[in-house]
Design a protein around this motif. Structure first.
Motif, mmCIF file in Angstrom:
data_model
loop_
_atom_site.group_PDB
_atom_site.id
_atom_site.type_symbol
_atom_site.label_atom_id
_atom_site.label_comp_id
_atom_site.label_asym_id
_atom_site.label_seq_id
_atom_site.Cartn_x
_atom_site.Cartn_y
_atom_site.Cartn_z
ATOM 1 N N ASN A 72 0.836 -1.192 0.000
ATOM 2 C CA ASN A 72 0.000 0.000 0.000
ATOM 3 C C ASN A 72 0.871 1.243 0.000
ATOM 4 O OD1 ASN A 72 -2.103 -1.843 0.317
ATOM 5 N ND2 ASN A 72 -2.100 -1.609 2.536
ATOM 6 N N MET A 73 0.489 2.190 -0.818
ATOM 7 C CA MET A 73 1.153 3.497 -0.838
ATOM 8 C C MET A 73 0.221 4.462 -0.107
ATOM 9 S SD MET A 73 2.933 3.643 -4.660
ATOM 10 C CE MET A 73 1.646 4.618 -5.309
ATOM 11 N N TYR A 74 0.640 4.877 1.092
ATOM 12 C CA TYR A 74 -0.191 5.738 1.929
ATOM 13 C C TYR A 74 0.249 7.185 1.795
ATOM 14 C CZ TYR A 74 -2.559 7.725 5.947
ATOM 15 O OH TYR A 74 -3.339 8.511 6.750
ATOM 16 N N LYS A 79 -4.686 11.663 3.293
ATOM 17 C CA LYS A 79 -5.467 10.616 3.959
ATOM 18 C C LYS A 79 -6.053 9.652 2.926
ATOM 19 C CE LYS A 79 -6.536 13.152 8.180
ATOM 20 N NZ LYS A 79 -5.290 13.775 8.217
ATOM 21 N N ALA A 80 -5.150 9.184 2.055
ATOM 22 C CA ALA A 80 -5.546 8.282 0.973
ATOM 23 C C ALA A 80 -4.539 7.154 0.859
ATOM 24 C CB ALA A 80 -5.620 9.042 -0.342
ATOM 25 N N THR A 81 -5.006 6.018 0.358
ATOM 26 C CA THR A 81 -4.151 4.855 0.163
ATOM 27 C C THR A 81 -4.367 4.301 -1.237
ATOM 28 O OG1 THR A 81 -4.313 4.290 2.505
ATOM 29 C CG2 THR A 81 -3.529 2.560 1.034
ATOM 30 N N VAL A 82 -3.254 3.958 -1.892
ATOM 31 C CA VAL A 82 -3.306 3.244 -3.159
ATOM 32 C C VAL A 82 -2.943 1.798 -2.841
ATOM 33 C CG1 VAL A 82 -2.391 3.059 -5.498
ATOM 34 C CG2 VAL A 82 -2.577 5.318 -4.417
ATOM 35 N N TYR A 83 -3.895 0.908 -3.046
ATOM 36 C CA TYR A 83 -3.688 -0.517 -2.780
ATOM 37 C C TYR A 83 -3.177 -1.171 -4.058
ATOM 38 C CZ TYR A 83 -6.370 0.444 1.400
ATOM 39 O OH TYR A 83 -6.807 0.976 2.592
ATOM 40 N N LEU A 84 -1.951 -1.699 -4.010
ATOM 41 C CA LEU A 84 -1.323 -2.284 -5.197
ATOM 42 C C LEU A 84 -1.223 -3.796 -5.073
ATOM 43 C CD1 LEU A 84 1.554 0.292 -5.642
ATOM 44 C CD2 LEU A 84 -0.416 0.012 -7.130
ATOM 45 N N SER A 85 -1.491 -4.462 -6.180
ATOM 46 C CA SER A 85 -1.405 -5.917 -6.240
ATOM 47 C C SER A 85 -0.660 -6.312 -7.509
ATOM 48 C CB SER A 85 -2.801 -6.542 -6.287
ATOM 49 O OG SER A 85 -3.596 -6.066 -5.238
ATOM 50 N N ASN A 136 -19.852 10.183 -5.908
ATOM 51 C CA ASN A 136 -19.595 9.757 -4.538
ATOM 52 C C ASN A 136 -19.322 8.255 -4.431
ATOM 53 O OD1 ASN A 136 -19.887 12.365 -3.575
ATOM 54 N ND2 ASN A 136 -22.063 12.120 -3.215
ATOM 55 N N ALA A 137 -18.524 7.735 -5.337
ATOM 56 C CA ALA A 137 -18.147 6.320 -5.299
ATOM 57 C C ALA A 137 -17.047 6.121 -4.263
ATOM 58 C CB ALA A 137 -17.673 5.866 -6.671
ATOM 59 N N ALA A 138 -16.897 4.891 -3.796
ATOM 60 C CA ALA A 138 -15.911 4.587 -2.762
ATOM 61 C C ALA A 138 -14.485 4.810 -3.244
ATOM 62 C CB ALA A 138 -16.080 3.155 -2.277
ATOM 63 N N SER A 139 -14.212 4.504 -4.500
ATOM 64 C CA SER A 139 -12.863 4.647 -5.048
ATOM 65 C C SER A 139 -12.899 5.534 -6.286
ATOM 66 C CB SER A 139 -12.294 3.270 -5.419
ATOM 67 O OG SER A 139 -11.053 3.406 -6.073
ATOM 68 N N PRO A 140 -12.210 6.681 -6.254
ATOM 69 C CA PRO A 140 -12.233 7.555 -7.424
ATOM 70 C C PRO A 140 -11.334 7.075 -8.571
ATOM 71 C CG PRO A 140 -10.912 8.538 -5.696
ATOM 72 C CD PRO A 140 -11.502 7.289 -5.128
ATOM 73 N N TYR A 141 -10.407 6.159 -8.276
ATOM 74 C CA TYR A 141 -9.490 5.673 -9.313
ATOM 75 C C TYR A 141 -9.233 4.188 -9.150
ATOM 76 C CZ TYR A 141 -8.487 10.618 -9.808
ATOM 77 O OH TYR A 141 -8.615 11.958 -9.990
ATOM 78 N N GLN A 142 -9.199 3.521 -10.288
ATOM 79 C CA GLN A 142 -8.771 2.132 -10.386
ATOM 80 C C GLN A 142 -7.838 2.108 -11.595
ATOM 81 O OE1 GLN A 142 -10.309 -0.655 -8.589
ATOM 82 N NE2 GLN A 142 -11.297 0.882 -7.333
ATOM 83 N N PHE A 143 -6.826 1.268 -11.562
ATOM 84 C CA PHE A 143 -5.956 1.182 -12.724
ATOM 85 C C PHE A 143 -5.285 -0.176 -12.792
ATOM 86 C CE2 PHE A 143 -3.028 2.433 -9.427
ATOM 87 C CZ PHE A 143 -1.830 1.819 -9.757
ATOM 88 N N VAL A 153 -0.118 -5.535 -12.794
ATOM 89 C CA VAL A 153 -0.197 -4.759 -11.563
ATOM 90 C C VAL A 153 -1.511 -3.984 -11.588
ATOM 91 C CG1 VAL A 153 0.840 -2.916 -10.175
ATOM 92 C CG2 VAL A 153 2.311 -4.539 -11.390
ATOM 93 N N SER A 154 -2.285 -4.133 -10.520
ATOM 94 C CA SER A 154 -3.530 -3.373 -10.434
ATOM 95 C C SER A 154 -3.503 -2.519 -9.174
ATOM 96 C CB SER A 154 -4.746 -4.302 -10.432
ATOM 97 O OG SER A 154 -4.760 -5.096 -9.280
ATOM 98 N N GLY A 155 -4.275 -1.445 -9.200
ATOM 99 C CA GLY A 155 -4.318 -0.546 -8.061
ATOM 100 C C GLY A 155 -5.689 0.086 -7.890
ATOM 101 N N SER A 156 -6.004 0.403 -6.645
ATOM 102 C CA SER A 156 -7.258 1.063 -6.288
ATOM 103 C C SER A 156 -6.949 2.153 -5.279
ATOM 104 C CB SER A 156 -8.230 0.077 -5.639
ATOM 105 O OG SER A 156 -8.489 -0.998 -6.476
ATOM 106 N N VAL A 157 -7.627 3.270 -5.391
ATOM 107 C CA VAL A 157 -7.440 4.395 -4.479
ATOM 108 C C VAL A 157 -8.660 4.505 -3.567
ATOM 109 C CG1 VAL A 157 -7.221 6.905 -4.308
ATOM 110 C CG2 VAL A 157 -6.030 5.666 -6.127
ATOM 111 N N TYR A 158 -8.379 4.642 -2.269
ATOM 112 C CA TYR A 158 -9.441 4.864 -1.292
ATOM 113 C C TYR A 158 -8.992 5.950 -0.321
ATOM 114 C CZ TYR A 158 -11.711 0.640 -2.935
ATOM 115 O OH TYR A 158 -12.331 -0.288 -3.715
ATOM 116 N N PHE A 159 -9.947 6.800 0.067
ATOM 117 C CA PHE A 159 -9.692 7.846 1.049
ATOM 118 C C PHE A 159 -10.194 7.383 2.408
ATOM 119 C CE2 PHE A 159 -9.427 10.255 -2.833
ATOM 120 C CZ PHE A 159 -8.426 11.167 -2.567
ATOM 121 N N ASP A 160 -9.561 7.898 3.468
ATOM 122 C CA ASP A 160 -9.978 7.587 4.838
ATOM 123 C C ASP A 160 -11.128 8.507 5.247
ATOM 124 O OD1 ASP A 160 -7.838 5.828 4.875
ATOM 125 O OD2 ASP A 160 -6.525 7.185 5.971
#
Length: 190
Positions: A72-74, A79-85, A136-143, A153-160
């Motif tokens: 995770n890139m915090y 106050k956001a995290t990019v979850y990478l897989s 107002n979606a939970a994740s503004p970015y997916q890639f 490599v996939s990633g999702s962005v979520y804010f706290d």
């Protein structure tokens, strides 16, 4: 009696003249202006099959799952995290692409719209798509990015925070630039 009428008319005219002026209106509520520092990028060389440039403000954290190259890139200021897989392609590219697209489409219920930006770098064998989810979606970015042979490599962005598109928009715009930089600078090791 006539003098009373004249006094009343004179008083009314004076009142009208004094009350004529600039109309007072309530001021609109002010919105907080968020300014973030210009990004400074540095190499992120994890024990993975790729390298990439990351923003210096990012803190790298291990993912909840103990799979190799999941992290995770915090962004503490955002106050956001990019979850990478990272996934190794084993004759399953179609399935990985479908999963990445389906994850994005799960947000369409709350989204006002979903746009995509494709990234193609033939020289480095990097192909990917950034999905921009407005509303107002939970994740503004997916890639995702892939070489279409070995790496995905996939990633999702979520804010706290609870999704509120207007409130997170400045931070989301900042993150969009970082995500594009991530996609542009990724290099496969083997």
């Amino acid at each position: 009696m006539k003098s009373n009428v004249y006094m009343f008319l004179l008083g009314t005219m004076c009142l009208l003249l004094l009350s004529c002026g600039e109309e007072k209106l309530p001021k609109p509520r002010a919105m907080l202006r968020l300014n973030y520092p210009a990004p400074v990028y540095e190499d992120l060389d994890m024990d993975c099959s790729y390298t990439v440039k990351k923003n210096k403000m990012v803190q790298i954290k291990n993912a909840k799952y103990t799979r190799p190259c999941w992290y995770n890139m915090y962004y503490p200021d955002l106050k956001a995290t990019v979850y990478l897989s990272h996934y190794e392609i084993k004759n399953n590219l179609d399935s990985l692409l479908r999963d990445a697209q389906n994850l994005t489409m799960e947000h369409h219920i709350k989204a006002d719209g979903i746009k995509n930006k494709e990234h193609i770098n033939e020289e480095e064998k990097v192909y990917g798509t950034l999905y921009i989810v407005s509303g107002n979606a939970a994740s503004p970015y997916q890639f995702y990015v892939t070489d279409s042979i070995k790496h995905f490599v996939s990633g999702s962005v979520y804010f706290d925070a609870r999704p509120n598109y207007d409130s997170i928009l400045p931070a989301a715009n900042y993150l969009q630039n970082d995500l594009m930089h991530f996609m542009e600078t990724i290099q496969w090791k083997n």
